[in-house]
Design a protein around this motif. Sequence first.
Motif, PDB file in Angstrom:
ATOM      1  N   ASP A 101      -7.439  56.954  28.462  1.00  0.00           N
ATOM      2  CA  ASP A 101      -8.589  56.060  28.350  1.00  0.00           C
ATOM      3  C   ASP A 101      -8.194  54.740  27.694  1.00  0.00           C
ATOM      4  N   ALA A 102      -7.345  54.818  26.664  1.00  0.00           N
ATOM      5  CA  ALA A 102      -6.914  53.600  25.976  1.00  0.00           C
ATOM      6  C   ALA A 102      -6.083  52.710  26.894  1.00  0.00           C
ATOM      7  N   LEU A 103      -5.337  53.308  27.803  1.00  0.00           N
ATOM      8  CA  LEU A 103      -4.480  52.532  28.705  1.00  0.00           C
ATOM      9  C   LEU A 103      -5.269  51.767  29.767  1.00  0.00           C
ATOM     10  N   VAL A 104      -6.543  52.113  29.953  1.00  0.00           N
ATOM     11  CA  VAL A 104      -7.363  51.383  30.931  1.00  0.00           C
ATOM     12  C   VAL A 104      -7.387  49.893  30.616  1.00  0.00           C
ATOM     13  N   ASP A 105      -7.416  49.557  29.342  1.00  0.00           N
ATOM     14  CA  ASP A 105      -7.458  48.152  28.917  1.00  0.00           C
ATOM     15  C   ASP A 105      -6.109  47.674  28.382  1.00  0.00           C
ATOM     16  N   ALA A 106      -5.018  48.256  28.887  1.00  0.00           N
ATOM     17  CA  ALA A 106      -3.667  47.866  28.444  1.00  0.00           C
ATOM     18  C   ALA A 106      -2.794  47.597  29.660  1.00  0.00           C
ATOM     19  N   PRO A 107      -3.078  46.523  30.418  1.00  0.00           N
ATOM     20  CA  PRO A 107      -2.296  46.255  31.635  1.00  0.00           C
ATOM     21  C   PRO A 107      -0.845  45.886  31.353  1.00  0.00           C
ATOM     22  N   ASP A 108      -0.526  45.574  30.104  1.00  0.00           N
ATOM     23  CA  ASP A 108       0.842  45.184  29.763  1.00  0.00           C
ATOM     24  C   ASP A 108       1.762  46.391  29.589  1.00  0.00           C
ATOM     25  N   ILE A 109       1.201  47.590  29.587  1.00  0.00           N
ATOM     26  CA  ILE A 109       2.000  48.806  29.456  1.00  0.00           C
ATOM     27  C   ILE A 109       1.846  49.622  30.735  1.00  0.00           C
ATOM     28  N   THR A 110       2.949  49.910  31.393  1.00  0.00           N
ATOM     29  CA  THR A 110       2.932  50.653  32.647  1.00  0.00           C
ATOM     30  C   THR A 110       3.074  52.144  32.377  1.00  0.00           C
ATOM     31  N   TYR A 111       2.126  52.916  32.892  1.00  0.00           N
ATOM     32  CA  TYR A 111       2.240  54.365  32.812  1.00  0.00           C
ATOM     33  C   TYR A 111       3.011  54.831  34.038  1.00  0.00           C
ATOM     34  N   VAL A 112       4.172  55.456  33.813  1.00  0.00           N
ATOM     35  CA  VAL A 112       5.037  55.911  34.902  1.00  0.00           C
ATOM     36  C   VAL A 112       4.823  57.416  35.062  1.00  0.00           C
ATOM     37  N   LEU A 113       4.243  57.797  36.199  1.00  0.00           N
ATOM     38  CA  LEU A 113       3.870  59.182  36.435  1.00  0.00           C
ATOM     39  C   LEU A 113       5.027  59.990  36.991  1.00  0.00           C
TER      40      LEU A 113
END
Length: 545
Positions: free
Chosen positions: A34-46
């Motif tokens: 949920d926190a990453l929704v507003d963190a476009p500068d951090i890429t979540y790599v699945l």
Amino acid sequence: MTRRASDVLLDILRDEGISHIFGNPGSTEMPLMDALVDAPDITYVLGLQEATAVGMADGWALTSGKTGFVNLHAMGGLGNAMGVLVASKASETPLVVTAGQQDTRHLMTEPWLSGDLVALAEPVTKWAKEVRRGEDLGAALRRAFEIARTPPCGPVFLSLPMDVLDQPVSGSTQPASASPRLGPSPDADALGETLAKFDPEKVIILLGDDLPASAAHGIVAIAEAGGYAVWGTQLTSRSAFPSAHPCWAGVFKPDFAVMREHLETAQVLVLVGGRAFVAYPYRDVKPIPDGVKVLHVADNAEAFGREHPAHVALLGDIGATLHAAAIRLGALVDGPEIAARLSRKAAIKRDYEAAIRAQIMNEMTETPLSPDAAVLTVSDALPANTLLANDSAATFGKVQEILTTRPGRYFFARGGVLGCNMPAAVGAALLHDGPVASFVGDGGAMYSPQALWSAARYRTKVLFFVFNNRRYAVLQNIARQLGCPNATAGRFIGMDVNDPPIDFQALAASMGVPAIRADAPDAIRAAIADALGCDGPTLIEIAVK
């Protein structure tokens, strides 16, 4: 100012230089997602499996020189990741590994997905804790990053309960402590003076498997100052010396008897870093002959005496220490004589490598190709800016003598854990400005084929080379060396992967990666040329003996 603990986590990740989070999410990780929704500068790599996520983070960390960050799913996800964490600890890769824990308000009832995550993580990490209050998260994260990157580096673990990440945290974000900066050892000049007293032919530099690329300038400097032979270990996690250099002598095979043969004529061994004496199987042989003076340079006190007692131990920044020693050594030796020595070494090296190449070239018409011929064909066809991620035993033969390795551009799954290499290549490719080549055997490729999907999803420039002999050849060779009944009977139990054969092209295609089988040198070269022209990954399967 009051924020959620999960927002504090992201602020600290930004401050620590984290651009990618590697993971496989579940319900216990929802506050972070949920926190990453507003963190476009951090890429979540699945990653489609937790071992793949850790492997990608490992490759990212080794390539970036930073600490990688991983988020896993609860007890089961951490369990899935354990094998690759074993490898990351062996390779001393700095990682902060986290896993979601169930809500602390009902942990006493042992709810679904809960468990003792810290106890599970402790054997494969430097430090493991569970955060029980949002107010403690900042301090715990800062401590985790500091421990992970302090030599000897390695993975650390934090258990993050769901409710803790959602708790309000007041005040500013916890700042990072100033990191200690190791300079050159105060005994660096004395090291140069000691080396100047010995015949350069009797001095050998041996590199441990934990050396960062940043140490290369100092190792090259001391080698050139004395004209010394530099050896590495076959099972090294990374390269810290350019294989094209005239002083590069090659690698010690993981056999104490072979190591001792190389050291029989030496008077001085300059041991750089740690864990240079990696052997398998056991032999009742001491690798260092009596009378050889051991001068050990390392950046952490744990390295000294771990494998062999040192007559002189220098603690300091490795590159800076050796560079300072090289300056002092250079002032005490005959410069023209050393230059002539280096020139002779270069000529000998050219002739030796040409002879090895000629031997392998004679195998180019065989069908299927020998592992040496296949690897040499691939290596020659790759551009100079290729990063090589390797865990294939196909590279252990004669071809290793002429395989091009460069500091910061060669990594090996040193822990002996299959399934690390393919995801590590994907993680490396997220940062590397050029192609990444993954060398893997058919058996190893089946431990983490999910990496293919991540490679396609993030359009990484990875060329996956699967050297396929349809068996666990390393295991069969060891059985032969040891005279095991498997080998003497000619009936290898559980060591063949041929019934049914694995269709790697179909497997790759199912995950969005184009694939081709190329079994002859011309076909291999053509396949590589096509792959280099593609925007994204490619799998090239090569049949080998």
